[in-house]
Design an enzyme around this catalytic site. Structure first.
Site, PDB file in Angstrom:
ATOM      1  N   ASP A  20      37.767  14.560   3.647  1.00  0.00           N
ATOM      2  CA  ASP A  20      37.297  14.825   2.281  1.00  0.00           C
ATOM      3  C   ASP A  20      35.775  15.004   2.293  1.00  0.00           C
ATOM      4  OD1 ASP A  20      37.524  15.274  -0.426  1.00  0.00           O
ATOM      5  OD2 ASP A  20      37.502  13.146  -0.972  1.00  0.00           O
ATOM      6  N   GLY A  55      37.486   4.434  -9.139  1.00  0.00           N
ATOM      7  CA  GLY A  55      36.891   3.386  -9.971  1.00  0.00           C
ATOM      8  C   GLY A  55      35.433   3.682 -10.266  1.00  0.00           C
ATOM      9  N   GLU A  56      34.564   2.697 -10.038  1.00  0.00           N
ATOM     10  CA  GLU A  56      33.142   2.834 -10.374  1.00  0.00           C
ATOM     11  C   GLU A  56      32.264   2.392  -9.200  1.00  0.00           C
ATOM     12  OE1 GLU A  56      33.607   1.673 -15.126  1.00  0.00           O
ATOM     13  OE2 GLU A  56      32.903   0.170 -13.681  1.00  0.00           O
ATOM     14  N   LYS A 114      31.132  -0.582  -4.692  1.00  0.00           N
ATOM     15  CA  LYS A 114      32.200   0.335  -5.107  1.00  0.00           C
ATOM     16  C   LYS A 114      33.370  -0.522  -5.576  1.00  0.00           C
ATOM     17  CE  LYS A 114      34.545   4.459  -3.269  1.00  0.00           C
ATOM     18  NZ  LYS A 114      34.702   5.293  -2.049  1.00  0.00           N
ATOM     19  N   ILE A 139      26.185   3.400 -11.383  1.00  0.00           N
ATOM     20  CA  ILE A 139      25.506   4.595 -10.866  1.00  0.00           C
ATOM     21  C   ILE A 139      26.470   5.739 -10.595  1.00  0.00           C
ATOM     22  CG2 ILE A 139      23.543   3.355  -9.878  1.00  0.00           C
ATOM     23  CD1 ILE A 139      24.940   3.363  -7.190  1.00  0.00           C
TER      24      ILE A 139
END
Length: 505
Positions: free
Chosen positions: A335, A219-220, A234, A213
């Site tokens: 962030d 990473g992913e 994650k 998604i």
């Protein structure tokens, strides 16, 4: 009698060979007539740097006036003392200088005594010095390991890196039909830090990845399934191990759990045979990030207020220092941006991605900064971060930097609200490139002191007008003039009350 005779003969035989050995050694040391030696004296006996003797070639070195001096000469038979024996001046342990004697032609020319050659005393000291160094190193390592072990025990909620089993045990049995939320409520005992490590690992090993998604520099992100429930997984690349560890550690801070902070479930590492995968498992929100949501959809004023207030509430909880035995340190995000905020099904928001977060150590008045090399997103950096004038030793500047970023998120959200919403654009889209460099942002924000443009239509809408005042007070150039997260939360709550917005977060 015969046995005695054999023993006697054997003894005489051995003594015979010993005498022969001594004689052979002496012959080697026996002075040679007409022996040529190298010399360096300015005398008639040393023409062409060569002399002859019936004794020995001699060389010595001594240190005078801070310099090394060498002497090469011949020693005659008449000068040998004691007579017929190895000269006493050739016995280095008895002579004050370093000496060398030999009995072959020009053999003394090869003599070299390094200035820094260690004495016998030095060689005796070196093993002691080395032994003490090794002992000191072992003691330092032991102290470091003991301190690290104490810290790990204090932070009992840290994720495991290796395959060893956790010593944590749950106080309540886990029912076969329990959901993740049930398990969290059963096992945390109100600490607000998530599941125990043993439960984390058991859940992580039962998750099936469904589809990807999202992707990022870490990473992913995958949607996973556990007992019919959706979870977000994650997956960090192996080079981002420090970021994975740090984010899991921050998420498991005591009393951090909040309805506007992304819900942490588990952290685990998995070996897929080729490399080790680092998993961070959190709540899944099908609406995705605020960035994705605003790109695809517009919102009304009620939704704008709900989103803004929920983000401010989550930020205020992060920034809050809860004092007590099971207190929570103040945390700054560092962030904050629309991609790190997720939209829940009821359209309120949660703050995620705490990998860069810093914690305030009240006792030492110090800032716990992560060791990762990552920095925040340039487009959302506050002026003091861009021009490197922020005092990184104090905690308050980090909170003020978060408030600046929140003001930009508020601007992004407000643009998509109203009867005639603007198309989605990121902050500063009209004055920096799509992928701005640090210098681009520094020029626009610090030198030119530009801020996102506020459309004229906002002034005619009471909600957008009130929201615009809040965002302007968030992005002041002077950090000390900006609102606090708690003040923002209260102001937005007053706006919601005035508009009678139904807030079910």
């Amino acid at each position: 009698m015969h046995l005695y005779k054999n023993v006697l003969m054997d003894t005489l035989y051995r003594r015979k060979w010993f005498i022969i050995f001594i004689l052979s050694v002496y012959r080697r040391l026996d002075p040679v007539e007409g022996l040529k030696c190298y010399c360096n004296s300015q005398s008639e006996s040393c023409p062409n740097e060569t002399c002859e003797t019936d004794g020995f070639c001699f060389a010595s070195t001594s240190r005078r006036d801070g310099r090394q001096h060498y002497t090469f000469q011949c020693w005659g038979r008449s000068s040998v003392f004691p007579p017929g024996d190895w000269p006493i001046w050739c016995r280095a342990h008895e002579a004050p200088e370093q000496v060398f004697c030999c009995a072959t032609d020009l053999c003394n020319r090869a003599f070299v005594a390094p200035e820094s050659s260690p004495s016998a005393g030095t060689w005796h000291v070196i093993p002691w010095v080395m032994g003490l160094a090794v002992l000191f190193t072992c003691a330092a390592l032991s102290l470091w390991w003991a301190k690290r072990s104490r810290n790990l025990m204090k932070r009992g909620s840290r994720p495991l890196f290796s395959g060893e089993d956790s010593m944590c045990e749950t106080r309540h049995p886990i029912m076969g039909t329990a959901t993740i939320r049930d398990m969290i409520e059963l096992t945390t005992s109100g600490s607000g830090s998530g599941l125990p490590l043993l439960v984390q690992r058991s859940i992580a090993r039962q998750i099936q990845l469904a589809d990807i998604i999202g992707k990022g520099r870490f990473g992913e992100v995958w949607r996973g399934r556990w007992r019919g429930e959706n979870v977000a997984v994650k997956i960090f690349s192996s080079r981002e191990e420090c970021s994975w560890f740090r984010e899991a550690e921050i998420y498991q801070t005591v009393m951090l759990r909040h309805e506007n902070i992304l819900g942490f479930i588990a952290a685990d590492n998995k070996d897929n045979g080729t490399w080790t995968q680092l998993w961070l498992i959190t709540d899944y929100h099908e609406n995705g990030s605020l960035f994705d949501f605003l790109t695809a959809r517009t919102i009304d004023t009620n939704t704008l207020i709900k989103m803004a207030l929920s983000i401010a509430t989550g930020l205020a909880h992060l920034h809050m220092d809860i004092v007590g035995t099971k207190g929570k340190p103040a945390i700054a995000h560092r962030d904050l941006k629309s991609k790190n905020i997720l939209v829940k099904s009821n359209l309120s928001c949660v703050i995620g991605d705490l990998g860069l977060a810093v914690r305030h150590n009240v006792a030492a008045d110090a800032v716990d900064v992560p060791s990762t090399n990552r920095v925040g997103t340039k487009r959302y950096m506050a002026p003091e971060v861009l021009d490197e004038t922020m005092d990184t030793r104090q905690f308050d500047p980090y909170k003020r930097s978060d408030v600046y970023s929140f003001g930009l998120v508020l601007w992004e959200t407000a643009r998509r609200c109203g009867a005639l919403p603007d198309e989605y654009q990121p902050p500063y889209y009209d004055c920096v490139p799509s992928d701005p460099a640090l210098e681009d942002m520094r020029r626009a924000v610090c030198v030119e002191r530009r801020r996102p443009n506020v459309p004229n239509r906002w002034h005619s809408d009471p909600v957008l007008s009130a929201i615009s005042k809040v965002m302007k007070e968030c992005w002041y150039q002077n950090p000390a003039a900006r609102l606090t997260a708690l003040r923002i939360k209260k102001t937005l709550a007053n706006i919601a009350e005035g508009e009678q917005v139904v807030l079910k977060m």
